[in-house]
Write an enzyme that holds these catalytic residues in place. Structure first.
Site, PDB file in Angstrom:
ATOM      1  CG  HIS A   1      -1.922   0.941   1.400  1.00  0.00           C
ATOM      2  ND1 HIS A   1      -1.700   2.261   1.734  1.00  0.00           N
ATOM      3  CD2 HIS A   1      -3.265   0.810   1.247  1.00  0.00           C
ATOM      4  CE1 HIS A   1      -2.867   2.889   1.772  1.00  0.00           C
ATOM      5  NE2 HIS A   1      -3.831   2.043   1.480  1.00  0.00           N
TER       6      HIS A   1
ATOM      7  CE  LYS B   1      -7.231  -0.226   6.538  1.00  0.00           C
ATOM      8  NZ  LYS B   1      -7.979   0.472   5.510  1.00  0.00           N
TER       9      LYS B   1
ATOM     10  CD  GLN C   1      -7.014  -4.396   4.399  1.00  0.00           C
ATOM     11  OE1 GLN C   1      -8.010  -4.977   4.836  1.00  0.00           O
ATOM     12  NE2 GLN C   1      -7.068  -3.149   3.969  1.00  0.00           N
TER      13      GLN C   1
END
Lengths: 151, 407
Positions: free
Chosen positions: B124, B227, B204
């Site tokens: 990312h 998240k 993630q």
């Protein structure tokens, strides 16, 4: 089916996005690069001006969503051969078409009117405007880069 | 697998019970940000209604309650990550800030001209740009482990790339744009063997699978609260104690000092050394509540549920003509795909009109998209409150999208 979607993606628009007209290079032209980095839409617009400032020819290359490609394709068809003042008038009218609830007074927008559905999708206005901003740049400051993401 | 009442779990999320464009909201953009359960929202309200004050300063009741809540959340994060102690947990605004902190402290102190920073091609932007900035500042070089055709890392190249010049190896545990689960423990072991420090981007993974930093064998681990069901603007960085102790501070200000004269200051021990200014106290409290909530469900259960949904989604997508799913079979809870009949933004506009939230674009991995020669992809990402029925509805909407665009 959702009518606003039907309005946004009319057959003519899908057709232009799949088979864009005036797609390609144009030797000895003024070129402007336009991109919307967060979308990935990119366009290189090539414009040949006449000595009197009118638009002799224009072509484009690039990748993007259906709206940005169809808008570029329809724009090149509309502006080809137009005197400068008239081309500027179309630029103004198209911007009004995709951003304002009042219909543009400019006559002769033709199939460009089909892009009016974009006004219901504010996040997509920048897609429709990308080629036009590139054209505006070509009129005023050729060789530069434009984006419609801050607008 | 413990039996979980997933329907009841879903009812903990008030935001999910709404209509978007006349259809039930179908939220599949969880890799971008997750929704918040009532327990987290209530924890924020309770904190602001009862305990709010600044931390570590006042000698009054509310300040001591706020401090207890804040430090209590730190202990929860430490336990959640399997850290040795709460002193190894630095609160940040999120993964990005955690990585920037390491680049600007450990990095500036340890990475020298000619050194190599090893990354992967699937990072990312948040695990790429901070290292570009550091490399430029100190004259270091960046090196990348390529992504193989199936979307996994080309680990056969590891030996030639992970050389003794590598000072730092930073990589993502689960790719946000491909879903790839990288073999983090194996990569950390290999790095240790050549004396390289490792940073794992856990954005993630932290909320999707059991994570234990000591088992991973990494040196830094960064993640974002938003998240994993916590509020935005809070996250944490775990660092190995012996590294944190030697790192210079980053931001200067209140909270991080022991004593200050007009000329100089002495700094607190980690973690407070790296937490200048009034922290995001409510955010930390919310993060603590989110961790309690996730642990009650169990991260292995969350992973298994996500894997089931993702497998179902990949199967559906594979049956729609013109769709190609990216990434390897073994993946996190997301499926990114290319549809040859619609650009990602046209597809996400279509989806949104049907109440379906998908993400279209480059997913903050522009160099990877360029390598894959894609203008971007469309991504469906799942969390434990999503259901098999929602996956089926997504597939139905995408089948309609094909009919709509491919005419």
């Amino acid at each position: 089916m959702n009518t606003e979607l039907e309005e946004l993606y009319q057959q003519v628009i899908l057709d232009h996005s799949k088979r864009p007209r005036n797609f390609g290079e144009l030797p000895d032209a003024v070129s402007v690069h336009g991109d919307n980095p967060s979308c990935g839409d990119e366009i290189d617009l090539h414009v040949k001006f006449r000595a009197d400032g009118g638009v002799e020819d224009l072509k484009f290359t690039g990748t993007g969503c259906a709206i940005s490609l169809a808008s570029a394709s329809l724009m090149t068809m509309k502006l080809k051969g137009k005197p400068r003042a008239e081309a500027e008038e179309f630029l103004r009218a198209f911007h009004q078409l995709v951003t304002s609830d009042t219909a543009p007074t400019q006559k002769g927008l033709g199939d460009l009117i089909l892009l009016g559905g974009v006004r219901k999708f504010p996040q997509r206005v920048k897609c429709a405007m990308l080629a036009w901003r590139a054209f505006e740049q070509a009129l005023h400051e050729p060789g530069a880069t434009v984006t419609t993401e801050e607008s | 697998m413990t039996s979980i009442d997933w329907a009841k779990v879903r009812s903990d999320f008030p935001i999910l019970a709404q209509q978007v464009n006349g259809r039930p909201l179908l939220y599949l953009d969880n890799a971008a940000s997750s929704q918040k359960p009532r327990a987290v929202i209530d924890a924020l309200v309770k904190y602001y209604e009862h305990d709010n004050a600044n931390v570590h300063r006042g000698l009054h009741e509310l300040s001591s309650r706020a401090t207890d809540a804040f430090e209590g959340a730190r202990t929860k994060v430490a336990r959640y990550l399997g850290a040795e102690s709460a002193e190894e947990i630095i609160f940040t605004r999120g993964t990005t800030e955690g990585i920037n902190l390491v680049a600007n402290t450990w990095g500036v102190a340890n990475v020298k001209a000619g050194d190599v920073i090893l990354l992967t091609e699937m990072e990312h932007h948040s695990n790429l740009v901070p290292w570009q900035l550091l490399a430029e500042k100190v004259g270091a070089r960046l090196r990348f482990i390529p992504v193989a055709d199936d979307g996994s890392l080309a680990l056969d190249r590891l030996g030639e790339l992970l050389t003794p010049e590598v000072k730092l190896f930073a990589f993502v545990q689960v790719s946000n744009s491909l879903g790839t689960i990288n073999p983090a423990a194996e990569l950390c072991r290999a790095a240790r063997a050549v004396g390289a420090v490792t940073l794992v981007d856990g954005a993630q993974s932290a909320g999707h699978m059991p994570v234990n930093v000591r088992e991973l064998g990494c040196d830094f681990y960064a993640f974002s609260g938003h998240k994993i069901c916590a509020p935005t603007g809070i996250g944490a960085l775990w660092g190995r104690r012996e590294l944190l102790e030697k790192m210079p501070p980053w931001h200067g200000g209140g909270e991080m000092i022991v004593s200050v004269t007009y000329e100089r200051a002495t700094y607190k021990q980690p973690p407070h050394k790296f937490e200048a200014g009034t922290p995001n106290i409510a955010g930390a409290v919310g993060l603590g509540a989110a961790i309690d909530y996730l642990e009650a469900i169990g991260r292995q259960n969350i992973f298994d549920h996500g894997a089931e949904l993702t497998e179902r989604a990949v199967k559906h997508l594979g049956e729609i003509p013109g769709i190609r799913v990216l990434g390897p079979m073994h993946r996190g809870a997301l499926a990114a795909f290319h549809a040859e009949w619609a650009h990602p933004h046209d597809l996400t506009t279509f989806a949104n009109e049907h109440g379906l939230a998908l993400r279209g674009g480059h997913h903050c991995t522009q160099p990877l998209m360029r390598k894959l020669k894609l203008p971007g992809t469309t991504r469906a990402s799942f969390y434990f409150y999503n259901t098999a029925d929602e996956v089926d509805r997504m597939a139905a909407i995408l089948r309609d999208a094909r009919k709509f665009f491919d005419r």
